[in-house]
Design a protein around this motif. Sequence first.
Motif, short mmCIF file in Angstrom:
data_model
loop_
_atom_site.label_atom_id
_atom_site.label_comp_id
_atom_site.label_asym_id
_atom_site.label_seq_id
_atom_site.Cartn_x
_atom_site.Cartn_y
_atom_site.Cartn_z
N UNK A 113 0.81 -1.22 0.00
CA UNK A 113 0.00 0.00 0.00
C UNK A 113 0.84 1.28 0.00
N UNK A 114 2.00 1.24 0.64
CA UNK A 114 2.79 2.47 0.76
C UNK A 114 4.25 2.17 0.45
N UNK A 115 5.02 3.25 0.25
CA UNK A 115 6.45 3.09 0.00
C UNK A 115 7.13 2.48 1.22
N UNK A 116 6.70 2.87 2.41
CA UNK A 116 7.27 2.29 3.63
C UNK A 116 7.09 0.77 3.64
N UNK A 117 5.91 0.33 3.30
CA UNK A 117 5.66 -1.12 3.28
C UNK A 117 6.49 -1.80 2.20
N UNK A 118 6.65 -1.12 1.08
CA UNK A 118 7.48 -1.68 0.01
C UNK A 118 8.90 -1.88 0.50
N UNK A 130 11.69 -3.33 -6.34
CA UNK A 130 10.59 -2.36 -6.36
C UNK A 130 11.09 -1.00 -6.83
N UNK A 131 10.14 -0.13 -7.13
CA UNK A 131 10.47 1.24 -7.51
C UNK A 131 10.01 2.15 -6.37
N UNK A 132 10.81 3.15 -6.08
CA UNK A 132 10.49 4.09 -4.99
C UNK A 132 10.85 5.50 -5.44
#
Lengths: 150, 398
Positions: A113-118, A130-132
């Motif tokens: 759901x979020x970049x933090x979770x990624x 992943x992409x951030x």
Amino acid sequence: MYIKPVKSTLQKISLFLFFNFVVMTNSYATESSNIVLVINSSELTNSLTKQQVRNIYMGGALSQKYLPVHLPVGDPLRVDFNTYIIGLTESRIQSYWAQMKFTGRSKPPIVKATVDEVLQYIIEHENAIAYIPENITLPISLAVLSLSKG
Amino acid sequence: MKSKIALFLSFFCACGQFNAHANDAIEFSGYARIIAGYFDQENVEYDGYDNSINFSPDSLIGLQLDYELNEYFALTGQVKLTDSRVSEDDSSGLEWLYLTYQPTDNIQMKLGKLRTPFFAMSDFSDVGFAYPWINLPQQVYNTYLFDTFNGIDVIYKFSGKNFDASIESYYGYKNGVTEVGNIKSGLEVDNLVGVIGKLNVSNLEFRAAKYSGDASLDFSDLKEMEFQLRELGFTQSADTLSTKGQAEAEQLSILFDNLNYFFRAEWIRITTDFEVIPSADNYYLTGGFNLGAITYHLTYGNSDVTSGSTINEIPTGVSDDLDKLNNAYQEIFRSSTPDELESWTLGVRWDVRTNIALKAEVSTLKGNDGVNSFFSSSDSQNFDKKGNLYLLGLEWVF
């Protein structure tokens, strides 16, 4: 942003920053965007081409070796990733996955759901990719690589 | 059929927040399509459509259950609910039921009942959400080949820095029915073997495939006629009605798509040892473009059928019985001539949500004189084998 080290896993992590996008004139991008690709890999000398990243995210030969992670549909970062790496609209990608799923060939990447979770997922899983956002603060020990042209 | 669809729609709507991922090992998913069609000619049917609004020929629901046994093995079942016309091949509605074994990252094996991946979209032809048309190009996807088989399918994937590729092969058998022209026959295929090569380079995909199988037709009229001809000494004529032989198919396709436009082309050739099932060379070309969530596309399709040759062995004008025999013999060939069709299709697809699409398309159809052209007419004398088909569709995956 601070990324909390997770056990000793972080020692193995290399986050490869592959590309800064200079947005071309295109109906799908209205402003400049900067995305980096991160990967948790012990193969420090590895680099990936744009085609290889595309294949990882589209169920190709490398999709079993790596664990691709998506942000939710509609996230601006996902739109940028689709535009510049996959090269297809979200609609086309969804129809492609309908084909793959109902013929048992492959399954779509997981979604966080979020970049933090990624980031948390990447830290915890070797070969996760992943992409951030480019402007995110990453641990100082992380390696940076350019996108290989093959 | 409409009531079945309404029932299932109600069920899933009622489930509301039903979590498709009941847990990590079990996954439930599905697809559905509601298609309304109108064919503008009187007393003629085209692919199940006539000059009244008709939902039944292509509307369906598919349900899939995946169960991951462990890291290497998984079980998958998929059923399709539709009207009997589409499911004549197998009344159970079971489309897929297989065990997947993935020994390495690059190899995937499937064992069980599988959809036949004859052509580029054959094994997901029911999943309308996966392609731009409502009706897949009929010249390629409405041939007399069968939808499913029992056997094993192995895919080996490999890649380089600038390409991704796979080689797929399968082996199995089939017991079912086939329709060739106006003839419907039982069908057994043994030693069904297929090889498919796929290559992706950037946004280009190439696919080439070849298949063969030992086929046997179970068509009583044909067998009786063959027996009768042989009894009367017309052995050459009887030989042309042989119900056992090999069938082969070849396929080539190319797909290019990017953010703004796409192009597809596919060509197939089917050949058989059967004189009553002659060879076919069929193809289509499609171009389209995207404007936001809307896709516009135009398709040209055509087919070239080589009819089987009859033997002029039975003397005519000698007796009424021999004339009747000759007429019956010739009629079998006339009836079994495969479909030949030229068509233009203009369509639009609107992706309303990430799992729902609305589609509309119109096709101008032109059949060649003297052969069947997917049309079924009660007034064939006055029908010029031309017409327009209008379709509206809702595609859904869940």
